[in-house]
Design an enzyme around this catalytic site. Structure first.
Site, short mmCIF file in Angstrom:
data_model
loop_
_atom_site.label_atom_id
_atom_site.label_comp_id
_atom_site.label_asym_id
_atom_site.label_seq_id
_atom_site.Cartn_x
_atom_site.Cartn_y
_atom_site.Cartn_z
N ILE A 44 0.88 -1.11 0.06
CA ILE A 44 0.03 -0.14 -0.09
C ILE A 44 0.75 1.42 0.01
O ILE A 44 1.77 1.49 0.91
CB ILE A 44 -1.00 -0.07 1.08
CG1 ILE A 44 -1.85 -1.21 1.03
CG2 ILE A 44 -1.72 1.36 1.26
CD1 ILE A 44 -2.89 -1.13 2.36
N ARG A 45 0.91 2.04 -1.24
CA ARG A 45 1.73 3.14 -1.15
C ARG A 45 0.74 4.34 -1.49
O ARG A 45 0.00 4.58 -2.32
CB ARG A 45 2.53 3.05 -2.44
CG ARG A 45 3.37 4.39 -2.61
CD ARG A 45 4.34 3.76 -3.84
NE ARG A 45 5.21 5.01 -4.25
CZ ARG A 45 4.81 6.12 -4.87
NH1 ARG A 45 3.76 5.94 -5.44
NH2 ARG A 45 5.79 7.15 -5.14
N LYS A 47 0.80 8.11 -0.82
CA LYS A 47 1.46 9.38 -0.34
C LYS A 47 0.65 10.44 0.27
O LYS A 47 1.07 11.24 0.83
CB LYS A 47 2.28 9.87 -1.36
CG LYS A 47 3.53 9.01 -1.81
CD LYS A 47 4.51 8.73 -0.75
CE LYS A 47 5.81 7.92 -1.15
NZ LYS A 47 6.51 7.60 -0.36
N SER A 114 14.46 0.69 -2.24
CA SER A 114 14.46 1.31 -3.80
C SER A 114 15.93 1.12 -3.97
O SER A 114 16.66 2.21 -3.49
CB SER A 114 13.77 2.40 -4.09
OG SER A 114 12.36 2.05 -3.74
N LYS A 146 5.29 7.84 -10.49
CA LYS A 146 5.86 8.70 -9.56
C LYS A 146 6.41 9.83 -10.44
O LYS A 146 7.11 10.09 -11.23
CB LYS A 146 7.45 7.89 -9.56
CG LYS A 146 7.19 6.85 -8.40
CD LYS A 146 8.56 6.64 -7.69
CE LYS A 146 8.47 5.35 -6.71
NZ LYS A 146 9.77 5.04 -6.33
N SER A 210 -0.19 0.52 -12.47
CA SER A 210 -1.47 0.88 -13.47
C SER A 210 -2.11 -0.21 -14.24
O SER A 210 -3.27 -0.43 -14.39
CB SER A 210 -1.08 2.03 -14.22
OG SER A 210 0.01 1.58 -15.28
N MET A 292 13.07 5.42 -46.82
CA MET A 292 14.15 6.12 -45.88
C MET A 292 13.67 7.33 -45.23
O MET A 292 13.26 8.36 -45.69
CB MET A 292 15.39 6.66 -46.78
CG MET A 292 15.69 5.74 -47.74
SD MET A 292 15.84 3.90 -47.68
CE MET A 292 17.46 3.80 -47.34
N THR A 417 30.75 -9.20 -38.47
CA THR A 417 30.89 -9.28 -39.99
C THR A 417 32.54 -9.18 -40.10
O THR A 417 33.20 -8.49 -39.48
CB THR A 417 30.29 -8.44 -40.69
OG1 THR A 417 30.85 -6.84 -40.39
CG2 THR A 417 28.93 -8.30 -40.62
N1 ADP Z 1 37.68 -9.56 -46.62
C1 ADP Z 1 36.28 -9.99 -46.76
N2 ADP Z 1 36.09 -11.37 -47.44
C2 ADP Z 1 34.84 -11.65 -47.55
N3 ADP Z 1 33.79 -10.92 -47.27
C3 ADP Z 1 33.87 -9.71 -46.48
C4 ADP Z 1 35.25 -9.31 -46.18
N4 ADP Z 1 35.25 -8.23 -45.74
C5 ADP Z 1 33.80 -7.69 -45.45
N5 ADP Z 1 32.98 -8.78 -46.07
C6 ADP Z 1 31.66 -9.03 -46.29
O1 ADP Z 1 31.25 -7.68 -46.38
C7 ADP Z 1 30.19 -7.05 -45.60
C8 ADP Z 1 30.49 -5.82 -44.76
O2 ADP Z 1 31.26 -6.18 -43.79
P1 ADP Z 1 32.43 -5.29 -42.86
O3 ADP Z 1 33.10 -4.68 -43.82
O4 ADP Z 1 32.86 -6.21 -41.82
O5 ADP Z 1 31.40 -4.37 -42.47
P2 ADP Z 1 31.45 -2.82 -42.43
O6 ADP Z 1 31.41 -2.12 -43.60
O7 ADP Z 1 30.30 -2.62 -41.41
O8 ADP Z 1 32.77 -2.54 -41.82
C9 ADP Z 1 29.80 -8.43 -44.68
O9 ADP Z 1 28.83 -8.97 -45.52
C10 ADP Z 1 30.94 -9.21 -44.59
O10 ADP Z 1 30.68 -10.66 -44.71
#
Ligand code: ADP
Ligand code: TZP
Ligand code: MG
Length: 544
Positions: A44-45, A47, A114, A146, A210, A292, A417
Site C-alpha cells: 500500500i503506497r 502518499k 529502492s 512517480k 497501473s 528512408m 561481420t
Molecule cells: N575480406 C572479406 N572477405 C569476404 N567478405 C567480407 C570481407 N570483408 C567484409 N566482408 C563482407 O562484407 C560485408 C561488410 O562487412 P564489414 O566490412 O565487416 O562491415 P562494415 O562495412 O560495417 O565495416 C559483410 O557481409 C561481410 O561478410
C-alpha cells in the site's frame, strides 16, 4: 506469519495507487480481485492519505491478505506498518535509513529498499542479511506513477548492472523486483533481458501499479501477467518464431526468399547519409520496398504496414528522441528491428547514443563489424578507426566471445561481420530462456559462421556492412507468421556474401563493384536457388 525467508513471494508485486481507480472500484476492491487472481505481494503506497484513513484502509487490506496468505508491505510509513502489524515495509533512498528501520520494526518484518546504483548494493551487502530482504530495481522505464521523479530510467541494461553488483558483493540473500513503467508489452522483454552477466541472477519478480490498479478487470490483468511470469521461453516478435530450429539449410533459405517475394516487406531505414541510396537500391534488388524516413510523426503508421521492419543504423545519427520513438513503435507492434551501431566505440558520442538505444528497446538482430561488436561486448575499445574495424580486432576467438556476449546481454541474434561472419542466435540448443537464473552464460550459446574466402573488395567499399543490414531487415521483414528470424538472418548473410563473391570475380575496381553487387543480389534473389550460392554456413561444434 514471518515471510522473510519466503523467496517466491516477490513474483508479481502489486503497488497500490488510489489516484487511478476506474469508475465504480475502490482500492480494496481492486486489491481483492488481484489477490484472488494470484498476486503474490501487495504494497500500500498512499502518499497523500491522512494517517487515519491510511490505517483504516490498511487494516481492511491486511485482513484480506491474511486470508489469502499474501504478505502486505507498507510504503514509507513505518508507524502505520507497526500499528497494523504489516508483514513489511518498503523505503526509498530518501526515506528513513535502513539500520534505523530495522531497529524499529524488529527481526520479523520484511524490509524492501529502492535501489538504482551499484553503490547502494555495496552498502546493503556491507549491512549483511539482517537488514534489506529485497530491492526494488529501477526506475526501469518512464512512469506516470512517480510524477516528476528526478530519476533517469535505467532500462534493462541498468538492471543488469545492479544484478551484477549483487553477484559481485555476494548479497545472495537479497531478492529483487523490477520497478517503474512496467506494463504487459514490456514485462516479458524485461524478464528476458534482465539476467546477470554470469547467468546466475535474474529478477525474482515484477512490481507494477497501473496495469492492475487502473484496470476495469483487475483479475484478468493479474492472470495475464502471471502467464508471462510462468513462461520459460520467449519470442518478443509476436507470431514470428525466434526459436532457432536445427541448422538452416538451402531449403530454408529458399523459403525465406519466397516469403520476401510474396510479402514484399516495407523496410524503414533510419540510416546514415552514406548508406541511403545504396541501401535503398539493395532493398529493391531483394524485392523489398525501402522507405528512408526519419520523420518521428510517421513512425507509428509505418510500423503498422504489413511486414514492416526497421533498420536502425546509427552511422550519422538522427536525434535520439526520434530513434527512441522508432524503437518503441516497432517494439510495441512486435515488428523486427535490425540494429547497426556504426562506429560504436569510435567516439563517446556514438557509444553513449547506442548504449541509450540498447537500454531502451529489444532488437531482432544486432550486427556490426568486429570493432563494433568487440566494443559492444566491452572487450576492446581501441578496435575502431572511424567506422571501420582495425586489424587488432581480427582474433577469431575474441570475436566469437564478443559475439556470444552481445547475443547474451541483449538477448538478440548477434552478427559480427568480416571475412568470416559469426552469428550467435542467443539460444542453447535452439531454445531461448526468460530470466534464466540457471547459470546459462554466453559461452553456452550456439554459434555459427559463414565463409566464402577472402573478398578484399567487400571491405573496400563503404556502406557494405550497412547494406548487409538492409538485406537482413528485408529478409526478416518478409517472414510470414511461422517464419524463423534466425533462418532469415543467416539466409541474408549467405546470400549477401555469395553476391559479393560473384561481383568481385573479374571486377576491376570498387566503383563497378558497387553496381555488380546490386546486380548479383538482384539475380540471385530472382533465381532463388540457394544450392548454387557459394558462401557456406557452418555451426561451431565446441566439442571439436
Ligand atoms: N575480406 C572479406 N572477405 C569476404 N567478405 C567480407 C570481407 N570483408 C567484409 N566482408 C563482407 O562484407 C560485408 C561488410 O562487412 P564489414 O566490412 O565487416 O562491415 P562494415 O562495412 O560495417 O565495416 C559483410 O557481409 C561481410 O561478410
Ligand atoms: C563512412 C560512414 N560514415 C558514417 S556512416 C558511414 C558508412 C559506414 O558504412 P559501413 O558500416 O557499411 O562501412
Ligand atoms: Mg558497418
Amino acid at each position: 506469519m514471518n515471510y522473510r525467508k519466503d523467496t517466491d513471494v516477490y513474483k508479481l508485486y502489486l503497488v497500490t495507487d488510489s489516484g487511478m481507480l476506474p469508475e465504480g472500484t475502490t482500492l480494496f476492491s481492486q486489491v481483492e480481485k488481484a489477490v484472488k487472481a494470484g498476486i503474490t505481494l501487495v504494497q500500500i503506497r498512499e502518499k497523500d492519505s491522512d494517517t487515519k484513513d491510511f490505517i483504516a484502509e490498511a487494516l481492511e487490506v491486511k485482513k484480506l491478505c491474511n486470508e489469502y496468505k499474501v504478505p502486505l508491505i507498507i510504503n514509507d510509513r513505518i508507524d502505520v506498518a507497526l500499528a497494523i502489524g504489516a508483514d513489511g515495509v518498503h523505503v526509498g533512498q530518501d526515506d528513513m535509513p535502513i539500520p534505523m528501520v530495522r531497529d524499529l520494526v524488529g527481526p520479523d518484518m520484511i524490509i524492501g529498499w529502492s535501489v538504482g546504483k551499484t553503490s547502494e548494493v555495496q552498502q546493503l551487502a556491507e549491512w549483511g542479511p539482517d537488514y534489506v530482504d529485497y530491492i526494488g530495481i529501477g526506475t526501469l522505464f518512464p512512469t506516470e506513477t512517480k510524477k516528476n521523479s528526478k530519476k533517469v530510467p535505467m532500462g534493462p541494461q541498468g538492471a543488469i548492472r545492479i544484478l551484477d553488483a549483487l553477484q559481485e558483493y555476494k548479497a545472495d540473500w537479497c531478492r529483487t523486483v523490477g520497478i517503474g513503467g512496467l506494463h504487459a508489452p514490456n514485462i516479458p522483454r524485461v524478464l528476458y533481458q534482465c539476467t546477470s552477466s554470469d547467468g546466475k541472477r535474474a529478477l525474482d519478480g515484477i512490481s507494477l501499479v497501473s496495469d492492475i490498479m487502473a484496470s476495469p478487470t483487475a483479475d484478468v490483468a493479474t492472470k495475464r501477467l502471471l502467464e508471462f511470469l510462468d513462461d520459460t521461453t520467449y519470442s518478443y516478435l509476436g507470431d514470428l518464431n525466434l526459436q532457432s530450429n536445427d541448422e538452416p539449410t538451402s531449403h530454408d533459405f529458399h523459403d525465406v526468399l519466397a516469403q520476401v517475394a510474396k510479402n514484399r516487406p516495407l523496410v524503414q531505414h533510419v540510416t546514415n547519409k552514406v548508406h541511403q541510396n545504396f541501401g535503398a537500391n539493395v532493398t529493391l534488388a531483394l524485392g523489398a520496398s525501402p522507405i528512408m524516413s526519419e520523420i518521428e510523426s510517421e513512425v507509428g503508421e509505418l510500423c503498422r504496414i504489413p511486414n514492416a521492419a526497421l533498420l536502425l543504423n546509427t552511422g550519422s545519427v538522427a536525434p535520439l528522441s526520434m530513434l527512441k520513438t522508432a524503437v518503441a513503435a516497432y517494439n510495441e507492434v512486435t515488428r523486427p528491428i535490425v540494429f547497426d551501431p556504426v562506429g560504436y566505440s569510435a567516439t563517446t558520442t556514438r557509444r553513449d547514443l547506442n548504449d541509450a538505444l540498447l537500454s531502451y528497446g529489444q532488437y531482432a538482430c544486432i550486427k556490426g563489424n568486429s570493432g563494433e561488436i568487440l566494443g559492444l561486448a566491452g572487450l576492446n575499445s581501441s578496435s575502431m578507426k572511424g567506422v571501420d574495424a582495425t586489424s587488432t580486432a581480427s582474433d577469431a576467438e575474441l570475436i566469437q566471445s564478443a559475439t556470444r556476449i552481445v547475443a547474451y546481454r541483449y538477448k538478440t541474434i548477434a552478427v559480427c561481420t568480416g571475412e568470416t561472419d559469426y552469428i550467435c542466435d542467443g539460444t542453447v540448443g535452439g531454445r531461448r530462456f526468460i530470466s534464466t537464473g540457471s547459470g546459462i552464460g554466453p559461452d553456452d550459446l550456439d554459434m555459427y559462421y559463414v565463409q566464402d574466402g577472402h573478398i578484399p573488395m567487400m571491405g573496400d567499399i563503404t556502406a557494405s556492412g550497412c547494406s548487409l543490414g538492409s538485406t537482413i531487415a528485408s529478409l526478416v521483414g518478409g517472414l510470414g507468421p511461422d517464419g524463423s528470424v534466425f533462418n532469415a538472418v543467416v539466409a541474408a548473410i549467405v546470400l549477401y556474401k555469395s553476391a559479393g563473391r560473384l561481383a568481385a570475380d573479374g571486377c576491376d575496381g570498387s566503383g563497378s563493384f558497387h553496381v555488380r553487387l546490386i546486380d548479383n543480389l538482384y539475380k540471385l534473389t530472382r533465381v532463388n536457388n540457394p544450392d548454387t550460392w557459394s558462401a557456406v554456413l557452418k555451426k561451431i561444434d565446441d566439442s571439436e
